[in-house]
Design an enzyme around this catalytic site. Structure first.
Site, short mmCIF file in Angstrom:
data_model
loop_
_atom_site.label_atom_id
_atom_site.label_comp_id
_atom_site.label_asym_id
_atom_site.label_seq_id
_atom_site.Cartn_x
_atom_site.Cartn_y
_atom_site.Cartn_z
N GLU A 53 0.90 -1.14 -1.51
CA GLU A 53 2.06 -0.25 -2.71
C GLU A 53 2.91 0.61 -2.12
OE1 GLU A 53 2.09 1.10 -7.18
OE2 GLU A 53 0.89 -0.67 -6.85
N ARG A 73 5.43 -5.38 -9.39
CA ARG A 73 5.76 -4.39 -8.35
C ARG A 73 6.47 -4.96 -7.33
NH1 ARG A 73 3.63 -2.62 -12.11
NH2 ARG A 73 1.84 -1.11 -11.96
N SER A 89 -0.84 5.26 -5.97
CA SER A 89 -1.64 3.85 -5.57
C SER A 89 -1.28 3.23 -4.32
CB SER A 89 -1.55 2.68 -6.91
OG SER A 89 -1.76 3.30 -7.89
#
Length: 328
Positions: free
Chosen positions: A300, A181, A230
């Site tokens: 995130e 990520r 998320s």
């Protein structure tokens, strides 16, 4: 005259041939899927890459620049965003085309779901995971978006970008510096497009995987809510939702901000939550998870902009500002 109006007037004087749109004091709650956030001093939507280069060359170096996508994993704070926010248009940056037997080229405003569909049409496997990511290619490139066991870095060949001076750059997969990520590519670069590659596959098998992705998303995620996907990255060796659930945070609320009962790593705006409510909830969850298991969750969701005076959110063992320039 507001700061946004003054910035608009200054740039208009510098941009004689600019063909895009410039909006002063632009309401960012209309951009984000959370439907929260204060105004941007100036929202710029260049018509194409040439227009973007012209814009970047005209913006003084002391003026901050942010890039946003379709706003699906973006939280804009209630105090708004100083400087220039750039949003690339679907018309100028949203194309996707086949450029070889196993390659596709897509603009960064292209929705991830459209990239998956183009891969299906081309008979290219390994793009099915994009079918379930409600973002755009630009955000996927910046944060190495992934799902269903596949990540963006597995598909990227090269990335095209413009620097703050308007000059063009081409980055290889290695130069993107991908990790979970995350990309370590220079945050001053604005991605405009990329070339992707995947192996040939049977269209019926590809479609079946896309259907599985869609079914999973619709049955376990609150896709009809005002959400940002998320909220936290998965910690090593476990899942964020499991740690949130074990800490008793499923359904936890601050004002109208809630950790979803359906999927507790999804934060939702159940009514009229502010960005302050949402970020306070997120930091409360981080603290409770850490107290319960010793795990420090990482955001995130991309959080940008300024707090309203007197309504700052104290981060729990972390930094206030997300360093990423680009949200999905």
């Amino acid at each position: 005259m507001t700061g946004g109006d003054a910035l608009l007037a200054d740039l208009q004087a510098r941009l004689g041939d600019f063909r895009g749109r410039l909006t002063a004091n632009a309401p960012m709650e209309k951009v984000t899927w959370f439907r929260v956030g204060g105004p941007a001093d100036l929202l710029a939507m260049p018509a194409d890459e040439e227009d973007l280069a012209l814009l970047l060359a005209a913006i003084p170096v002391d003026i901050p620049v942010r890039v946003v996508g379709i706003g699906s994993n973006l939280m804009v704070r209630d105090g708004g965003i100083p400087g220039v926010v750039i949003r690339l248009s679907a018309k100028g940056f949203g194309s996707v085309e086949r450029v070889g037997e196993t390659r596709l080229r897509a603009g960064t405003a292209c929705p991830d779901k459209r990239l998956a569909a183009a891969a299906l049409d081309a008979g290219l496997a390994g793009f099915h995971f994009y079918h379930g990511i409600p973002g755009s290619v630009g955000g996927a490139l910046r944060m190495n978006a992934g799902a269903n066991g596949v990540e963006t870095r597995e598909r990227v060949v090269e990335v095209h970008a413009l620097g703050r001076d308007g000059r063009r750059h081409v980055l290889t997969n290695e130069e993107m510096g991908y990790a979970y990520r995350h990309s370590s590519a220079d945050t001053d670069l604005i991605f405009t497009g990329a070339v992707f590659e995947g192996p040939s596959g049977d269209p019926s098998d590809i479609q079946a995987k896309m259907d599985e992705v869609q079914h999973h998303r619709e049955t376990v995620q609150p896709v009809k809510e005002k959400t940002g996907g998320s909220t936290f990255k998965n910690p090593e060796g476990t899942s964020a939702w499991k740690e949130i659930d074990k800490a008793g945070c499923r359904g936890l609320m601050v004002g109208d901000a809630q950790m979803s009962e359906m999927h507790c790593n999804f934060m939702i705006n159940t009514g009229t939550a502010s960005a302050h409510d949402l970020e306070t909830l997120g930091e409360t969850v981080r603290r409770r998870v850490h107290e319960n298991s010793g795990i420090l969750l990482e955001w995130e969701i991309k959080r940008i902009g300024e707090f309203e005076p007197g309504r700052e959110v104290e981060p729990f063992l972390g930094t206030v500002d997300d360093p990423s320039v680009e949200g999905r």
